[in-house]
Design an enzyme around this catalytic site. Structure first.
Site, PDB file in Angstrom:
ATOM      1  N   TYR A  36       0.822  -1.210   0.000  1.00 22.08           N
ATOM      2  CA  TYR A  36       0.000   0.000   0.000  1.00 22.08           C
ATOM      3  C   TYR A  36       0.854   1.257   0.000  1.00 22.08           C
ATOM      4  O   TYR A  36       2.071   1.188   0.188  1.00 22.08           O
ATOM      5  CB  TYR A  36      -0.946  -0.001   1.211  1.00 22.08           C
ATOM      6  CG  TYR A  36      -0.288   0.320   2.535  1.00 22.08           C
ATOM      7  CD1 TYR A  36       0.566  -0.585   3.165  1.00 22.08           C
ATOM      8  CD2 TYR A  36      -0.493   1.548   3.156  1.00 22.08           C
ATOM      9  CE1 TYR A  36       1.177  -0.285   4.370  1.00 22.08           C
ATOM     10  CE2 TYR A  36       0.118   1.856   4.370  1.00 22.08           C
ATOM     11  CZ  TYR A  36       0.951   0.935   4.973  1.00 22.08           C
ATOM     12  OH  TYR A  36       1.573   1.242   6.157  1.00 22.08           O
ATOM     13  N   LYS A 150       6.468  -2.015   1.853  1.00 24.60           N
ATOM     14  CA  LYS A 150       5.306  -1.394   2.517  1.00 24.60           C
ATOM     15  C   LYS A 150       4.114  -2.352   2.419  1.00 24.60           C
ATOM     16  O   LYS A 150       3.185  -2.176   1.620  1.00 24.60           O
ATOM     17  CB  LYS A 150       5.008  -0.020   1.889  1.00 24.60           C
ATOM     18  CG  LYS A 150       4.191   0.877   2.807  1.00 24.60           C
ATOM     19  CD  LYS A 150       4.308   2.329   2.414  1.00 24.60           C
ATOM     20  CE  LYS A 150       3.305   3.225   3.117  1.00 24.60           C
ATOM     21  NZ  LYS A 150       3.341   3.183   4.574  1.00 24.60           N
ATOM     22  N   GLU A 182      12.840   2.650  13.717  1.00 21.54           N
ATOM     23  CA  GLU A 182      11.806   3.577  13.218  1.00 21.54           C
ATOM     24  C   GLU A 182      10.600   3.441  14.133  1.00 21.54           C
ATOM     25  O   GLU A 182      10.607   2.655  15.078  1.00 21.54           O
ATOM     26  CB  GLU A 182      11.442   3.288  11.757  1.00 21.54           C
ATOM     27  CG  GLU A 182      10.842   1.924  11.512  1.00 21.54           C
ATOM     28  CD  GLU A 182      10.359   1.707  10.065  1.00 21.54           C
ATOM     29  OE1 GLU A 182      10.200   2.692   9.318  1.00 21.54           O
ATOM     30  OE2 GLU A 182      10.128   0.544   9.709  1.00 21.54           O
ATOM     31  N   LEU A 206      11.439   1.326   6.656  1.00 20.11           N
ATOM     32  CA  LEU A 206      10.723   1.732   5.445  1.00 20.11           C
ATOM     33  C   LEU A 206      11.407   2.989   4.892  1.00 20.11           C
ATOM     34  O   LEU A 206      11.646   3.934   5.655  1.00 20.11           O
ATOM     35  CB  LEU A 206       9.260   2.052   5.770  1.00 20.11           C
ATOM     36  CG  LEU A 206       8.450   2.401   4.518  1.00 20.11           C
ATOM     37  CD1 LEU A 206       8.062   1.143   3.762  1.00 20.11           C
ATOM     38  CD2 LEU A 206       7.226   3.220   4.856  1.00 20.11           C
TER      39      LEU A 206
END
Ligand code: PMP
Length: 293
Positions: A36, A150, A182, A206
């Site tokens: 996505y 993702k 993250e 990411l």
């Protein structure tokens, strides 16, 4: 269709959100077999659409799929979706799954990808989050080893965001082998001796588009921001901590694991970077996106 109901896109067709449906045999539903993107839209202009479509194509490539339409057609569909939803400030969501097939783990032979897009109004970031900062907790990184994809399989992220919420915190920061990597839905920056560091690209991070914008702005304006590993011990002693994401832009973290970060107030480098970021967004609002990016 309810008055003012948003329009969604499902496999080439625009229809009211309440009528937008996919099969229960869709592999996205059965296996979280899909990827996505979330794209921020300012005054009808999608920000960094090119970068989002490139990242989508990369995520798809990594799971053995192709972008289901040419890049230009994909961009066109996103513009059309925004236009049909009357533009303004919103967020476009794109999800591509491997498609509908009898339930069987390995990839089906003949299958058509499912492409779904929605466009929803954004909830503005509360002013006090930026003025006073938000709280975060650190948690063990229980995700898989391909966090650079993702993927729609967000169960660990959902669970840790919930844990954070239960402790009155906004974000959970993943710790992997003694390093901070993250947030559950954001990239991480921490400031040491006046210089900000964000963990470099790799399988646990990411490649965030907001993070890239921050790195670019910093390069343009000669601000002390660079990529570099952050150890768990360093994070606990950072002068400033920020998290970045498409929907929340840049947020200062002023409490980490119930302890104040630095002075306990948003720091000076955060303010400088946020001002630069906001100036860029203001330019998008006034003149649209600056060329293919
Ligand atoms: N890391 C993770 C795990 C995320 O979910 C997100 C937000 N989608 C980010 C980083 C930030 O990425 P971006 O700036 O592209 O929204």
């Amino acid at each position: 269709m309810a008055e003012g109901e948003p329009l969604a896109y499902v496999n080439g067709t625009f229809l009211p959100l309440s009528e937008a449906k996919v099969s229960i045999l869709d592999r996205g539903f059965q296996f979280a077999d899909g990827v996505y993107e979330v794209i921020p839209v300012y005054a009808g202009s999608p920000f960094r659409l090119g970068a989002h479509i490139r990242r989508l194509a990369r995520s798809l490539g990594d799971i053995g799929m192709d972008l289901p339409m040419a890049t230009a057609a994909f961009a066109e569909a996103v513009y059309e979706l925004i236009k049909r939803n009357e533009g303004g400030d919103c967020q476009a969501y794109i999800q591509v799954t491997r498609g509908e097939a009898p339930r069987n783990h390995s990839f089906p032979e003949a299958v058509h990808p499912t492409v779904v897009m929605t466009c929803t109004p954004v909830t503005p970031v509360p002013g006090e989050w930026v003025r006073d900062g938000v709280a975060a907790i650190s948690v063990e990184d229980i995700r898989w080893a391909r966090c650079d994809i993702k993927a729609i399989s967000l169960l660990p992220n959902v669970m840790m965001r919930q844990k954070a919420a239960e402790q009155g915190a906004y974000e959970a920061i993943w710790m992997h082998e003694g390093r901070a990597v993250e947030g559950a839905a954001s990239n991480l920056f921490a400031v040491f001796d006046g210089e900000a560091r964000t963990p470099p690209d790799g399988p646990r991070v990411l490649p965030g588009i907001t993070r890239d914008v921050v790195l670019e702005l910093a390069a343009d304006e000669a601000l002390p921001v660079r990529t570099g590993e952050i150890t768990a011990d360093e994070l606990a002693a950072a002068e400033e901590v920020w998290v970045t994401s498409s929907t929340k832009e840049i947020l200062p973290v002023t409490r980490l694991d119930q302890q104040p970060v630095g002075s306990g107030r948003p720091g000076p480098l955060f303010r400088t970077v946020l001002d630069a970021y906001r100036a860029r967004i203001q330019a998008i609002r006034e003149h649209g996106e600056e060329g293919p990016s």
